[in-house]
Design an enzyme around this catalytic site. Structure first.
Site, PDB file in Angstrom:
ATOM      1  NE  ARG A 156      27.838  59.922 -29.412  1.00 25.67           N
ATOM      2  CZ  ARG A 156      27.251  58.718 -29.501  1.00 25.67           C
ATOM      3  NH1 ARG A 156      27.957  57.630 -29.673  1.00 25.67           N
ATOM      4  NH2 ARG A 156      25.947  58.609 -29.465  1.00 25.67           N
ATOM      5  CB  SER A 226      25.278  66.086 -27.813  1.00 26.95           C
ATOM      6  OG  SER A 226      24.090  65.528 -28.295  1.00 26.95           O
ATOM      7  CD  GLU A 322      29.230  64.348 -28.735  1.00 28.73           C
ATOM      8  OE1 GLU A 322      28.466  63.837 -27.908  1.00 28.73           O
ATOM      9  OE2 GLU A 322      28.920  64.549 -29.921  1.00 28.73           O
TER      10      GLU A 322
HETATM   11  C1  LIG Z   1      23.176  69.556 -35.230  1.00 27.15           C
HETATM   12  C2  LIG Z   1      24.192  68.484 -34.908  1.00 27.15           C
HETATM   13  C3  LIG Z   1      23.761  67.223 -34.555  1.00 27.15           C
HETATM   14  C4  LIG Z   1      24.688  66.211 -34.270  1.00 27.15           C
HETATM   15  N1  LIG Z   1      24.226  64.983 -33.920  1.00 27.15           N
HETATM   16  C5  LIG Z   1      25.103  63.993 -33.643  1.00 27.15           C
HETATM   17  C6  LIG Z   1      24.619  62.690 -33.292  1.00 27.15           C
HETATM   18  O1  LIG Z   1      23.429  62.424 -33.290  1.00 27.15           O
HETATM   19  N2  LIG Z   1      25.547  61.741 -32.984  1.00 27.15           N
HETATM   20  C7  LIG Z   1      26.892  61.992 -33.034  1.00 27.15           C
HETATM   21  O2  LIG Z   1      27.674  61.072 -32.743  1.00 27.15           O
HETATM   22  N3  LIG Z   1      27.361  63.218 -33.365  1.00 27.15           N
HETATM   23  C8  LIG Z   1      26.504  64.211 -33.675  1.00 27.15           C
HETATM   24  N4  LIG Z   1      26.973  65.453 -33.996  1.00 27.15           N
HETATM   25  C9  LIG Z   1      28.422  65.703 -34.001  1.00 27.15           C
HETATM   26  C10 LIG Z   1      29.067  65.598 -35.399  1.00 27.15           C
HETATM   27  O3  LIG Z   1      28.108  65.662 -36.403  1.00 27.15           O
HETATM   28  C11 LIG Z   1      29.863  64.303 -35.578  1.00 27.15           C
HETATM   29  O4  LIG Z   1      30.843  64.183 -34.572  1.00 27.15           O
HETATM   30  C12 LIG Z   1      30.554  64.235 -36.947  1.00 27.15           C
HETATM   31  O5  LIG Z   1      31.092  62.952 -37.147  1.00 27.15           O
HETATM   32  C13 LIG Z   1      31.665  65.278 -37.123  1.00 27.15           C
HETATM   33  O6  LIG Z   1      32.041  65.252 -38.479  1.00 27.15           O
HETATM   34  P1  LIG Z   1      32.823  66.453 -39.144  1.00 27.15           P
HETATM   35  O7  LIG Z   1      33.230  66.003 -40.504  1.00 27.15           O
HETATM   36  O8  LIG Z   1      32.009  67.694 -39.084  1.00 27.15           O
HETATM   37  O9  LIG Z   1      34.088  66.558 -38.214  1.00 27.15           O
HETATM   38  P2  LIG Z   1      34.864  67.888 -37.715  1.00 27.15           P
HETATM   39  O10 LIG Z   1      33.978  68.632 -36.780  1.00 27.15           O
HETATM   40  O11 LIG Z   1      35.355  68.614 -38.908  1.00 27.15           O
HETATM   41  O12 LIG Z   1      36.057  67.239 -36.924  1.00 27.15           O
HETATM   42  C14 LIG Z   1      35.842  66.579 -35.697  1.00 27.15           C
HETATM   43  C15 LIG Z   1      37.159  65.922 -35.249  1.00 27.15           C
HETATM   44  O13 LIG Z   1      37.489  64.884 -36.150  1.00 27.15           O
HETATM   45  C16 LIG Z   1      38.750  65.139 -36.767  1.00 27.15           C
HETATM   46  N5  LIG Z   1      38.635  64.703 -38.157  1.00 27.15           N
HETATM   47  C17 LIG Z   1      37.778  65.147 -39.103  1.00 27.15           C
HETATM   48  N6  LIG Z   1      37.951  64.467 -40.249  1.00 27.15           N
HETATM   49  C18 LIG Z   1      38.950  63.572 -40.014  1.00 27.15           C
HETATM   50  C19 LIG Z   1      39.597  62.586 -40.798  1.00 27.15           C
HETATM   51  N7  LIG Z   1      39.262  62.347 -42.084  1.00 27.15           N
HETATM   52  N8  LIG Z   1      40.600  61.854 -40.222  1.00 27.15           N
HETATM   53  C20 LIG Z   1      40.958  62.056 -38.933  1.00 27.15           C
HETATM   54  N9  LIG Z   1      40.387  62.985 -38.152  1.00 27.15           N
HETATM   55  C21 LIG Z   1      39.387  63.728 -38.681  1.00 27.15           C
HETATM   56  C22 LIG Z   1      39.001  66.629 -36.624  1.00 27.15           C
HETATM   57  O14 LIG Z   1      40.392  66.906 -36.615  1.00 27.15           O
HETATM   58  C23 LIG Z   1      38.345  66.885 -35.275  1.00 27.15           C
HETATM   59  O15 LIG Z   1      39.228  66.507 -34.243  1.00 27.15           O
HETATM   60  C24 LIG Z   1      26.078  66.478 -34.315  1.00 27.15           C
HETATM   61  C25 LIG Z   1      26.508  67.764 -34.692  1.00 27.15           C
HETATM   62  C26 LIG Z   1      25.575  68.741 -34.989  1.00 27.15           C
HETATM   63  C27 LIG Z   1      26.061  70.100 -35.417  1.00 27.15           C
END
Ligand SMILES: Cc1cc2nc3c(=O)[nH]c(=O)nc-3n(C[C@H](O)[C@H](O)[C@H](O)COP(=O)(O)OP(=O)(O)OC[C@H]3O[C@@H](n4cnc5c(N)ncnc54)[C@H](O)[C@@H]3O)c2cc1C
Length: 326
Positions: A156, A226, A322
């Site tokens: 992670r 998580s 996380e």
């Molecule tokens: C119900 C649920 C289940 C989940 N299950 C998992 C799982 O099984 N495994 C897992 O690893 N994660 C899981 N997650 C966490 C999440 O889905 C991941 O971390 C996902 O990759 C976040 O993507 P996002 O586009 O929503 O990022 P955001 O929440 O919008 O951003 C997260 C971080 O990344 C940065 N960021 C976003 N886009 C970019 C970009 N293009 N360039 C640089 N930085 C960027 C943001 O500035 C921030 O710091 C879960 C979340 C939820 C709500």
């Protein structure tokens, strides 16, 4: 911003921007610098705790595009723009018969955020199939191509998380190995090994079924998945836990440390279903923090602090959040 984060936190941003083309990224950073405004990057908002009031620009990465770059006997190269929805990208590969990321189906968020925390689930992580990515470096103000070694992926974690805010991921390229070998190590998937003519779609469907049966749906009960990382600790640190609870889940690591289950530690601390004001721990899953209605970042931070203090007092183990507090 409450519709732009899966915790549905009450949050406001002074300015907002949709980044629909890669060349808008350097332009927006230049503008923010000129105006002296802080700029933060958002994807699908599924791994963030958004501050209640942000006095700068929130830029949502909304670039689209997916392409098969090359197919050879031993691999397929696929590429997607950062703003694509991760799950749709997985389905798109599976529909073409390409295996390799089916265990990562159903993870919310965008393609661009996937390498940021090296998303993982069901015994797989994005680093396993990573080929390269292109990102804008906001310090050197140039586009850079990153290999897996440059990304320094860990559990992670990656350089993009460690140097938070420095890079904006613009596109991601994955190498999907051929022939496809299903990854069925994780509990719940192993029984698929018996199935004749197993294909990536069947594995993906099972993963989606398992995810749906375990995790609360963020559209119904707002959450960020998580909320705490599974702590990877030395055997000395783990010893009191394992002495008191020999059956405590623990996963020995290659470096001699062991990974404990944050969800188990929280549940054993009596916090499953616990609530504090407008935030709580899910009744269904001790690792999931939920918004009980109208919560903001302060409510989430207060609950997280209580959980960490309780687990520390009971087990001597320090938990880390996380999601990113933005
Ligand atoms: C119900 C649920 C289940 C989940 N299950 C998992 C799982 O099984 N495994 C897992 O690893 N994660 C899981 N997650 C966490 C999440 O889905 C991941 O971390 C996902 O990759 C976040 O993507 P996002 O586009 O929503 O990022 P955001 O929440 O919008 O951003 C997260 C971080 O990344 C940065 N960021 C976003 N886009 C970019 C970009 N293009 N360039 C640089 N930085 C960027 C943001 O500035 C921030 O710091 C879960 C979340 C939820 C709500």
């Amino acid at each position: 911003m409450s519709a732009r984060n899966t915790l549905a936190l009450k949050a406001r941003s002074r300015w907002g921007a949709m980044l629909e083309a890669p060349d808008q990224v350097p332009a927006l950073f230049a503008l923010a610098r000129e105006r002296g405004l802080p700029l933060r990057i958002l994807g699908g908002g599924s791994n963030v705790v958004l501050s209640a009031d942000f006095a700068g620009i929130t830029a949502v990465v909304a670039t689209t595009g997916r392409v098969v770059i090359k197919q050879t006997e031993d691999h397929v190269l696929v590429e997607a723009a950062a703003g694509e929805t991760w799950h749709d990208f997985v389905v798109w590969t599976v529909e073409q018969g390409f295996g390799g990321i089916e265990n990562l189906a159903g993870i919310p968020g965008t393609v661009g955020a996937a390498p940021v925390q090296n998303i993982g689930a069901y015994g797989a992580e994005v680093a396993d199939v990573f080929e390269s990515l292109v990102a804008f470096d906001t310090v050197d103000k140039v586009l850079k191509t990153f290999t897996a070694a440059d990304c320094a992926f860990a559990y992670r974690d990656s350089v993009f998380k460690r140097e938070a805010g420095r890079y904006v991921v613009l596109s991601l390229r994955l190498r999907l190995p051929r022939p496809w070998k299903p990854n069925l190590r994780f509990a719940g998937l192993a029984e698929l090994a018996e199935q004749p003519a197993l294909d990536p779609r069947t594995v993906m469907d099972r993963v989606l079924y398992l995810r749906g049966s375990k995790l609360p749906d963020w559209r119904v009960t707002p959450n960020a998945g998580s909320f705490f990382q599974n702590p990877i600790v030395s055997l000395n640190e783990a010893a009191p836990v394992l002495a008191a609870f020999p059956a405590a889940p623990n996963f020995p690591q290659a470096d001699g440390r062991t990974k404990l289950s944050a969800g188990w530690l929280i549940e054993q601390s009596g916090l499953k279903g616990f609530s504090m004001g407008r935030a709580g721990i899910s009744e269904r899953h001790a690792l999931v923090v939920v918004n009980l209605g109208e919560a903001d970042a302060g409510d989430i931070a207060a609950l997280a602090a209580r959980v960490k203090a309780t687990v520390k007092a009971r087990f001597g183990i320090v938990l880390h959040e996380e999601p990113v507090f933005l």
